[in-house]
Enzyme design. Structure first.
Site, PDB file in Angstrom:
ATOM      1  N   LYS A   1       1.354  -1.595   0.454  1.00  0.00           N
ATOM      2  CA  LYS A   1       0.261  -0.092  -0.311  1.00  0.00           C
ATOM      3  C   LYS A   1       1.051   0.936  -0.075  1.00  0.00           C
ATOM      4  O   LYS A   1       2.063   1.524   0.137  1.00  0.00           O
ATOM      5  CB  LYS A   1      -0.946  -0.194   1.411  1.00  0.00           C
ATOM      6  CG  LYS A   1      -2.087  -1.234   1.541  1.00  0.00           C
ATOM      7  CD  LYS A   1      -3.252  -0.552   2.046  1.00  0.00           C
ATOM      8  CE  LYS A   1      -3.711  -1.867   3.254  1.00  0.00           C
ATOM      9  NZ  LYS A   1      -5.174  -1.752   3.696  1.00  0.00           N
TER      10      LYS A   1
ATOM     11  N   TYR B 168     -12.484  -3.863  -2.499  1.00  0.00           N
ATOM     12  CA  TYR B 168     -12.707  -3.364  -1.621  1.00  0.00           C
ATOM     13  C   TYR B 168     -14.717  -3.100  -1.292  1.00  0.00           C
ATOM     14  O   TYR B 168     -14.789  -2.621  -0.619  1.00  0.00           O
ATOM     15  CB  TYR B 168     -12.026  -2.109  -1.027  1.00  0.00           C
ATOM     16  CG  TYR B 168     -10.801  -2.165  -0.735  1.00  0.00           C
ATOM     17  CD1 TYR B 168     -10.301  -3.023   0.061  1.00  0.00           C
ATOM     18  CD2 TYR B 168      -9.970  -0.749  -0.748  1.00  0.00           C
ATOM     19  CE1 TYR B 168      -8.896  -3.210   0.726  1.00  0.00           C
ATOM     20  CE2 TYR B 168      -8.364  -1.299  -0.796  1.00  0.00           C
ATOM     21  CZ  TYR B 168      -7.903  -2.464   0.496  1.00  0.00           C
ATOM     22  OH  TYR B 168      -7.325  -2.497   1.017  1.00  0.00           O
TER      23      TYR B 168
ATOM     24  N   ASN C 199      -1.603  -0.135   7.117  1.00  0.00           N
ATOM     25  CA  ASN C 199      -1.172  -0.699   7.695  1.00  0.00           C
ATOM     26  C   ASN C 199      -0.561  -2.167   6.608  1.00  0.00           C
ATOM     27  O   ASN C 199      -0.530  -3.320   6.870  1.00  0.00           O
ATOM     28  CB  ASN C 199      -2.109  -2.020   8.188  1.00  0.00           C
ATOM     29  CG  ASN C 199      -3.338  -1.957   6.890  1.00  0.00           C
ATOM     30  OD1 ASN C 199      -3.221  -2.072   5.367  1.00  0.00           O
ATOM     31  ND2 ASN C 199      -4.936  -2.564   7.338  1.00  0.00           N
TER      32      ASN C 199
ATOM     33  N   HIS D 209      -1.742  -5.584   1.830  1.00  0.00           N
ATOM     34  CA  HIS D 209      -2.508  -6.593   1.679  1.00  0.00           C
ATOM     35  C   HIS D 209      -2.473  -7.247   1.149  1.00  0.00           C
ATOM     36  O   HIS D 209      -1.721  -8.060   1.067  1.00  0.00           O
ATOM     37  CB  HIS D 209      -4.016  -5.573   0.390  1.00  0.00           C
ATOM     38  CG  HIS D 209      -4.775  -6.428   0.599  1.00  0.00           C
ATOM     39  ND1 HIS D 209      -6.244  -6.313   0.453  1.00  0.00           N
ATOM     40  CD2 HIS D 209      -4.933  -7.305  -0.913  1.00  0.00           C
ATOM     41  CE1 HIS D 209      -7.135  -8.010   0.585  1.00  0.00           C
ATOM     42  NE2 HIS D 209      -6.125  -8.231  -0.436  1.00  0.00           N
TER      43      HIS D 209
ATOM     44  N   GLU E 153      -8.387 -11.994  -6.486  1.00  0.00           N
ATOM     45  CA  GLU E 153      -7.641 -10.818  -6.641  1.00  0.00           C
ATOM     46  C   GLU E 153      -6.726 -10.918  -7.684  1.00  0.00           C
ATOM     47  O   GLU E 153      -6.139 -10.161  -7.821  1.00  0.00           O
ATOM     48  CB  GLU E 153      -6.990 -11.023  -4.574  1.00  0.00           C
ATOM     49  CG  GLU E 153      -8.215 -10.356  -4.191  1.00  0.00           C
ATOM     50  CD  GLU E 153      -7.852 -10.112  -2.498  1.00  0.00           C
ATOM     51  OE1 GLU E 153      -7.282 -10.440  -2.733  1.00  0.00           O
ATOM     52  OE2 GLU E 153      -9.241  -9.701  -1.816  1.00  0.00           O
TER      53      GLU E 153
HETATM   54  P1  ADP Z   1      -7.873  -6.471   5.633  1.00  0.00           P
HETATM   55  O1  ADP Z   1      -6.783  -5.901   5.498  1.00  0.00           O
HETATM   56  O2  ADP Z   1      -6.335  -6.621   7.255  1.00  0.00           O
HETATM   57  O3  ADP Z   1      -7.741  -8.260   5.736  1.00  0.00           O
HETATM   58  P2  ADP Z   1     -10.317  -6.022   5.878  1.00  0.00           P
HETATM   59  O4  ADP Z   1     -10.835  -6.764   4.846  1.00  0.00           O
HETATM   60  O5  ADP Z   1     -11.198  -5.730   7.006  1.00  0.00           O
HETATM   61  O6  ADP Z   1      -8.677  -6.117   6.386  1.00  0.00           O
HETATM   62  O7  ADP Z   1     -10.307  -3.876   5.349  1.00  0.00           O
HETATM   63  C1  ADP Z   1      -9.139  -3.853   4.209  1.00  0.00           C
HETATM   64  C2  ADP Z   1      -8.618  -2.463   4.373  1.00  0.00           C
HETATM   65  O8  ADP Z   1      -9.724  -1.534   4.476  1.00  0.00           O
HETATM   66  C3  ADP Z   1      -8.033  -2.749   5.690  1.00  0.00           C
HETATM   67  O9  ADP Z   1      -6.831  -3.595   5.807  1.00  0.00           O
HETATM   68  C4  ADP Z   1      -7.492  -1.421   5.874  1.00  0.00           C
HETATM   69  O10 ADP Z   1      -6.714  -0.307   4.836  1.00  0.00           O
HETATM   70  C5  ADP Z   1      -8.752  -0.487   5.788  1.00  0.00           C
HETATM   71  N1  ADP Z   1      -9.847  -0.714   6.822  1.00  0.00           N
HETATM   72  C6  ADP Z   1     -10.134  -1.657   7.559  1.00  0.00           C
HETATM   73  N2  ADP Z   1     -11.549  -1.595   8.935  1.00  0.00           N
HETATM   74  C7  ADP Z   1     -11.183  -0.133   8.744  1.00  0.00           C
HETATM   75  C8  ADP Z   1     -11.798   1.173   9.627  1.00  0.00           C
HETATM   76  N3  ADP Z   1     -12.360   1.198  11.152  1.00  0.00           N
HETATM   77  N4  ADP Z   1     -10.816   2.101   9.145  1.00  0.00           N
HETATM   78  C9  ADP Z   1     -10.060   2.665   8.701  1.00  0.00           C
HETATM   79  N5  ADP Z   1      -9.458   1.577   7.691  1.00  0.00           N
HETATM   80  C10 ADP Z   1     -10.089   0.579   8.025  1.00  0.00           C
END
Ligand code: ADP
Length: 200
Positions: free
Chosen positions: A67, A107, A174, A177, A188
């Site tokens: 990212k 997403y 974070n 992905h 994906e």
């Molecule tokens: P992951 O990436 O850990 O699989 P998710 O699929 O739930 O998590 O969410 C996709 C991405 O959306 C996350 O990696 C993060 O960048 C963003 N995200 C998820 N939840 C939140 C939140 N509550 N606030 C801000 N960004 C979020």
């Protein structure tokens, strides 16, 4: 498990990870050695690469996206090295700018959440790097090494724990992905790699 014992074992695990051996010991082997001493690994005590037994072994391919925050922090090489140290093989690697449509598709499961517009603009701060990695149980192992969504909750030694934001953006910024299941990996990989862009 006794925390002091865990702390003394932890460097062994990390040393094995960093050993640079072309065929480092598999996590299941290490864990079974610890089990011989009555040590039971828990998610808090061990570096993430050692958490899951790789049995049964299945070769899979997963999709990782570096990212924009990881790219801005110059972490591409560091993160890639952590994954390659596991013995995973690169099947595809490319840089691309993501558009609104592609991000909404990628997403879709969170597109109705209030944070989605901010997530979309974050994901467009820089191009992303898409990586297809192959290996035994690579989907779960890559997620373990990455850590949970919220970097503040991610253990030290995981990518998100070590490098993700620890401020109010800890859930969004974070670093990477990674596909969360064989089904999503399949979809994906097709989303980010076209015909002929994945190599054996
Ligand atoms: P992951 O990436 O850990 O699989 P998710 O699929 O739930 O998590 O969410 C996709 C991405 O959306 C996350 O990696 C993060 O960048 C963003 N995200 C998820 N939840 C939140 C939140 N509550 N606030 C801000 N960004 C979020």
């Amino acid at each position: 498990m006794d925390r002091r014992l865990a702390q003394s074992v932890r460097p062994l695990c990390e040393g094995a990870l960093r050993s640079g051996r072309s065929n480092p010991p598999k996590s299941g082997i290490l864990i079974s050695r610890f089990a011989a001493y009555g040590i039971r690994p828990s998610t808090f005590d061990f570096p993430s690469p050692f958490l899951k037994s790789p049995c049964p072994m299945t070769s899979e391919t997963t999709l990782i996206l570096f990212k924009p925050d990881g790219i801005q922090k110059d972490l591409t090489g560091t993160v890639l090295a952590r994954y390659l140290a596991e013995g995973f093989k690169i099947r595809g690697l490319k840089m691309m700018a993501l558009g609104d449509e592609g991000l909404t598709e990628h997403y879709a499961h969170i597109a109705d959440f209030p944070f989605f517009p901010k997530l979309k603009s974050f994901m467009q701060e820089t191009p992303v790097i898409a990586l297809a990695l192959e290996g035994e149980n690579v989907i779960n192992r890559v997620r373990d090494i990455l850590g949970p969504t919220d970097s503040k909750e991610a253990a030290e030694g995981t990518i998100r724990g070590d490098f993700g934001n620890k401020d109010e953006f800890s859930k969004m910024r974070n670093i990477c992905h990674a596909s969360d299941s064989p089904e999503s990996a399949e979809v994906e990989l097709k989303r980010f790699f076209g015909d002929g862009e994945l190599f054996a």
